[in-house]
Enzyme design. Structure first.
Site, PDB file in Angstrom:
ATOM      1  N   ASP A 117     -35.254  49.020  18.856  1.00 46.16           N
ATOM      2  CA  ASP A 117     -35.627  48.950  17.433  1.00 46.16           C
ATOM      3  C   ASP A 117     -36.313  47.620  17.094  1.00 46.16           C
ATOM      4  O   ASP A 117     -36.543  47.321  15.922  1.00 46.16           O
ATOM      5  CB  ASP A 117     -34.383  49.131  16.554  1.00 46.16           C
ATOM      6  N   GLU A 143     -30.839  42.944  13.670  1.00 42.02           N
ATOM      7  CA  GLU A 143     -31.368  44.278  13.415  1.00 42.02           C
ATOM      8  C   GLU A 143     -32.415  44.213  12.294  1.00 42.02           C
ATOM      9  O   GLU A 143     -32.421  43.272  11.498  1.00 42.02           O
ATOM     10  CB  GLU A 143     -30.221  45.212  12.986  1.00 42.02           C
TER      11      GLU A 143
END
Ligand code: GLP
Length: 261
Positions: free
Chosen positions: A135, A142
């Site tokens: 990702d 994140e």
């Protein structure tokens, strides 16, 4: 950013190890170390170089990027244990156990443990080794609201827990929900960064990091704003890049400092 595209993970490991070996000669060397499968060939090269007598981390300190919260002390996938196996001792890279600093994922107060790790990193490391998540995460940063974060407790994205379930008996319920990670600001404080990425599962993230807009959607894209990053990737991880021919031309030109391009 210097972009090096090689055929396979072994070549990637060798090229990245050369960067580490060159940097490690400085006194009081501070090395930032990543976990995950991507740096494994690099660590194998470092161990081999240590056995040949060409390299040592004996006088160095090593600083982990991240750690899971709540993984038991003796669990093989606790990042401290992973890094100990890869790097510590005369049979590995010569790194001393007491010179390996990892955030304490078992602390009563993980936020305080994160703060302590950040304080240890206040001067920044000399060289930071990075992988990249599918990702686009670096460390465990994140995609979320900021590209200017300190070391802190963070929540793992579902995708990351799925990706890492392979280290926990393929059972996502065993993958912790929380971690402590160096922030993007912390990582950016490193004097130099070498990032390794291999395999087609990383192609989208690598394209976002190198050619995408600088965006919280792909946290690794913040590295475009660092002045000394070398990204070493294999062909599969480079598959979605637009300018591969140019990156190869730059490498072939053999400029002394291709990172400035
Ligand atoms: C993990 C780690 C990262 C690592 C990334 C990729 O979750 N926290 O530091 O770079 O995700 O892992 P791998 O190299 O196993 O694909």
């Amino acid at each position: 950013m210097r972009i090096v595209i090689l055929e396979n993970p072994e070549q990637v490991g060798r090229a990245a190890a050369d960067v580490v070996i060159k940097a490690a000669t400085r006194p009081g060397f501070r090395l930032g170390v990543a976990t995950g499968s991507s740096p494994e060939p690099l660590y194998a090269e470092l161990r081999a170089a240590h056995q040949r007598g060409d390299f040592t981390l004996q006088g160095a300190t090593a600083w982990a990027l991240d750690e899971y919260v709540g993984v038991p002390e003796d669990h093989p996938e606790r990042y401290r244990n992973v890094l100990r196996r890869e790097l510590v001792g005369p049979d590995a890279t010569g790194l001393r156990e007491e010179s390996l600093f990892t955030p304490d994922g078992l602390a009563d107060d993980p936020a305080l443990a994160a703060h302590e790790h950040e304080q240890g990193l206040s001067q920044g490391v000399h060289l930071q080794i990075l992988g990249i998540g599918s990702d686009g995460h670096i460390g465990f940063n994140e995609p979320s609201g900021s590209l200017f974060t300190p070391t802190r407790v963070n929540v793992l994205l579902e995708q990351t827990r799925q990706d890492n379930a392979r280290f926990f008996n393929d059972d996502i319920s065993q993958v912790p929900a929380l971690c402590i990670t160096q922030g993007t600001e912390t990582i950016m404080r490193a004097e130099q960064i070498v990032l390794v990425a291999t395999g087609s599962s990383k192609a989208k993230a690598v394209a976002g990091m190198i050619e995408g807009p600088v965006s919280v959607v792909c946290p690794a894209s913040v590295l475009q704003q660092h002045r000394n990053v070398t990204a070493v990737v294999d062909e599969a991880a480079a598959a979605e890049l637009q300018l591969t021919d140019y990156y190869r031309q730059v490498e072939a030109a053999g400029l002394e400092d291709p990172i400035w391009l």
